[in-house]
Design an enzyme around this catalytic site. Structure first.
Site, PDB file in Angstrom:
ATOM      1  N   THR A 196     -18.092 -42.342  -7.376  1.00 10.96           N
ATOM      2  CA  THR A 196     -18.799 -43.577  -7.035  1.00 10.96           C
ATOM      3  C   THR A 196     -18.134 -44.262  -5.840  1.00 10.96           C
ATOM      4  O   THR A 196     -18.820 -44.720  -4.917  1.00 10.96           O
ATOM      5  CB  THR A 196     -18.806 -44.527  -8.258  1.00 10.96           C
ATOM      6  OG1 THR A 196     -19.176 -43.775  -9.412  1.00 10.96           O
ATOM      7  CG2 THR A 196     -19.761 -45.673  -8.068  1.00 10.96           C
ATOM      8  N   TYR A 220     -17.210 -48.842 -12.109  1.00 11.03           N
ATOM      9  CA  TYR A 220     -17.747 -49.112 -10.773  1.00 11.03           C
ATOM     10  C   TYR A 220     -19.237 -48.748 -10.678  1.00 11.03           C
ATOM     11  O   TYR A 220     -19.919 -49.186  -9.761  1.00 11.03           O
ATOM     12  CB  TYR A 220     -17.026 -48.232  -9.725  1.00 11.03           C
ATOM     13  CG  TYR A 220     -15.695 -48.726  -9.231  1.00 11.03           C
ATOM     14  CD1 TYR A 220     -15.044 -49.818  -9.796  1.00 11.03           C
ATOM     15  CD2 TYR A 220     -15.066 -48.070  -8.167  1.00 11.03           C
ATOM     16  CE1 TYR A 220     -13.802 -50.236  -9.319  1.00 11.03           C
ATOM     17  CE2 TYR A 220     -13.840 -48.487  -7.681  1.00 11.03           C
ATOM     18  CZ  TYR A 220     -13.204 -49.566  -8.256  1.00 11.03           C
ATOM     19  OH  TYR A 220     -11.988 -49.968  -7.764  1.00 11.03           O
ATOM     20  N   CYS A 250     -12.863 -40.531  -7.357  1.00 12.57           N
ATOM     21  CA  CYS A 250     -13.960 -41.261  -7.993  1.00 12.57           C
ATOM     22  C   CYS A 250     -15.209 -40.962  -7.167  1.00 12.57           C
ATOM     23  O   CYS A 250     -15.239 -41.269  -5.962  1.00 12.57           O
ATOM     24  CB  CYS A 250     -13.640 -42.754  -7.971  1.00 12.57           C
ATOM     25  SG  CYS A 250     -14.947 -43.800  -8.611  1.00 12.57           S
ATOM     26  N   SER A 307     -11.678 -45.796 -10.532  1.00  8.65           N
ATOM     27  CA  SER A 307     -11.961 -47.062 -11.214  1.00  8.65           C
ATOM     28  C   SER A 307     -11.133 -47.174 -12.493  1.00  8.65           C
ATOM     29  O   SER A 307     -10.966 -48.264 -13.023  1.00  8.65           O
ATOM     30  CB  SER A 307     -13.449 -47.138 -11.575  1.00  8.65           C
ATOM     31  OG  SER A 307     -13.784 -46.069 -12.443  1.00  8.65           O
ATOM     32  N   CYS A 338     -18.978 -37.168 -12.114  1.00  9.02           N
ATOM     33  CA  CYS A 338     -18.136 -38.354 -12.317  1.00  9.02           C
ATOM     34  C   CYS A 338     -16.818 -37.834 -12.871  1.00  9.02           C
ATOM     35  O   CYS A 338     -16.813 -36.992 -13.781  1.00  9.02           O
ATOM     36  CB  CYS A 338     -18.801 -39.307 -13.307  1.00  9.02           C
ATOM     37  SG  CYS A 338     -17.716 -40.632 -13.889  1.00  9.02           S
TER      38      CYS A 338
HETATM   39  N1  DGL Z   1     -14.704 -41.895 -12.262  1.00  4.87           N
HETATM   40  C1  DGL Z   1     -15.748 -42.633 -11.587  1.00  4.87           C
HETATM   41  C2  DGL Z   1     -16.647 -41.656 -10.841  1.00  4.87           C
HETATM   42  O1  DGL Z   1     -16.225 -40.531 -10.586  1.00  4.87           O
HETATM   43  C3  DGL Z   1     -16.379 -43.512 -12.594  1.00  4.87           C
HETATM   44  C4  DGL Z   1     -17.265 -44.525 -12.060  1.00  4.87           C
HETATM   45  C5  DGL Z   1     -17.338 -45.787 -12.849  1.00  4.87           C
HETATM   46  O2  DGL Z   1     -16.322 -46.472 -12.945  1.00  4.87           O
HETATM   47  O3  DGL Z   1     -18.447 -46.096 -13.283  1.00  4.87           O
HETATM   48  O4  DGL Z   1     -17.747 -41.954 -10.441  1.00  4.87           O
END
Ligand code: DGL
Length: 269
Positions: free
Chosen positions: A77, A44, A75, A13, A185
């Site tokens: 998410t 995200y 990512c 993201s 994350c």
């Molecule tokens: N780096 C993303 C993850 O690993 C971030 C998610 C987000 O944009 O909230 O979940």
């Protein structure tokens, strides 16, 4: 047909996937990469699944259009929401993120572990499956790290503000006697200095990025796709501005000196 000289695609993201890119570059120094940051749509974490599938699908089409041989969904998410859809739709190999519940559960002495991730990651099938499989008799103290992605994206990963917000999430975990903290994350490894300010020295912090890099190497080897021929380069694309990425690359020495990099802003998909 995929060939060794094609680059590896990687997306997030925003700047979080750079924590994975750093490990990939260390392990696979001859590979070229195309990194896509969906900065215009970041974060995200609170988006619904169909929205994340739509965004991820558009990024994957962009990466495939740029001739990548494998895609790392850097990512948690996006992995939770979209990897099943992507694997069904495209024949290219995908490597995803999953919260590192397994190593934490296998090594905990207190039988209590902490997981910090986005709301979207906790909603996913992977989180439910891995916690059921490896942590059925372990206490998981989990927290949605609301606001942490924004701190990294705004270039304040070590600020007093970051430490204050982390206290809110980590203190209750410490009260649960966790001895392992899983960073679920890809943005959170950039908060490591702030986390260390509040964590006791015996707390093991797990960043899954090195394991993801190893898995990527394994899949490339199995498919005969390791590059041996052309020098590496990295192209960075963002649906917003690449300033955030440049800042994190410099702050955390993500890319070793000597690898040529190019940056392109405001890519519309
Ligand atoms: N780096 C993303 C993850 O690993 C971030 C998610 C987000 O944009 O909230 O979940």
């Amino acid at each position: 047909m995929n060939t060794t000289v094609q680059p590896i695609g990687i997306f997030d993201s925003g700047a979080g996937g750079l924590s994975v890119l750093k490990e990939l570059v260390k392990l696979l120094p001859k590979e070229s990469f195309i990194y896509f940051a969906d900065s215009a749509n970041c974060p995200y974490g609170q988006k619904n699944q169909s929205e994340i599938i739509k965004l991820s699908n558009a990024i994957v089409q962009f990466l495939i259009g740029n001739n990548v041989k494998l895609i790392v969904v850097a990512c948690n998410t996006a992995t939770a929401a979209a990897i099943d859809f992507l694997r069904e739709r495209y024949s290219i190999p995908f490597i995803g993120m999953e919260p590192a519940i397994k190593p934490a559960s296998l090594n905990t002495k207190t039988k209590s572990i902490g997981v910090l991730a986005t709301a979207g990651t906790f909603k996913g099938r992977l989180y439910a499956e891995t916690s059921k499989k490896y942590a059925s008799n372990i206490k998981i103290c989990y927290k949605v790290g609301e606001g942490l992605v924004e701190l990294v994206e705004n270039g304040h990963p070590d600020s007093p503000e970051a430490v204050k917000l982390l206290h809110k999430y980590v203190d209750p975990m410490l009260a649960c006697k966790i001895d392992h903290l899983v960073l679920g994350c890809t943005h959170y490894p950039f908060l490591i200095n702030a986390i260390k300010q509040i964590a006791p020295p015996n707390l093991t912090i797990i960043d899954p990025a090195p394991a993801v890099a190893k898995q990527t190497k394994k899949i490339l080897e199995e498919r005969g796709l390791i590059n041996k021929n052309i020098p590496a380069s990295i192209n960075f694309y963002s649906s917003g501005k690449t300033d955030v990425i440049k800042n994190i690359i410099n702050l955390f020495e993500v890319v070793p000196n000597g690898i040529p990099m190019k940056f392109a802003d405001n890519i519309t998909l």
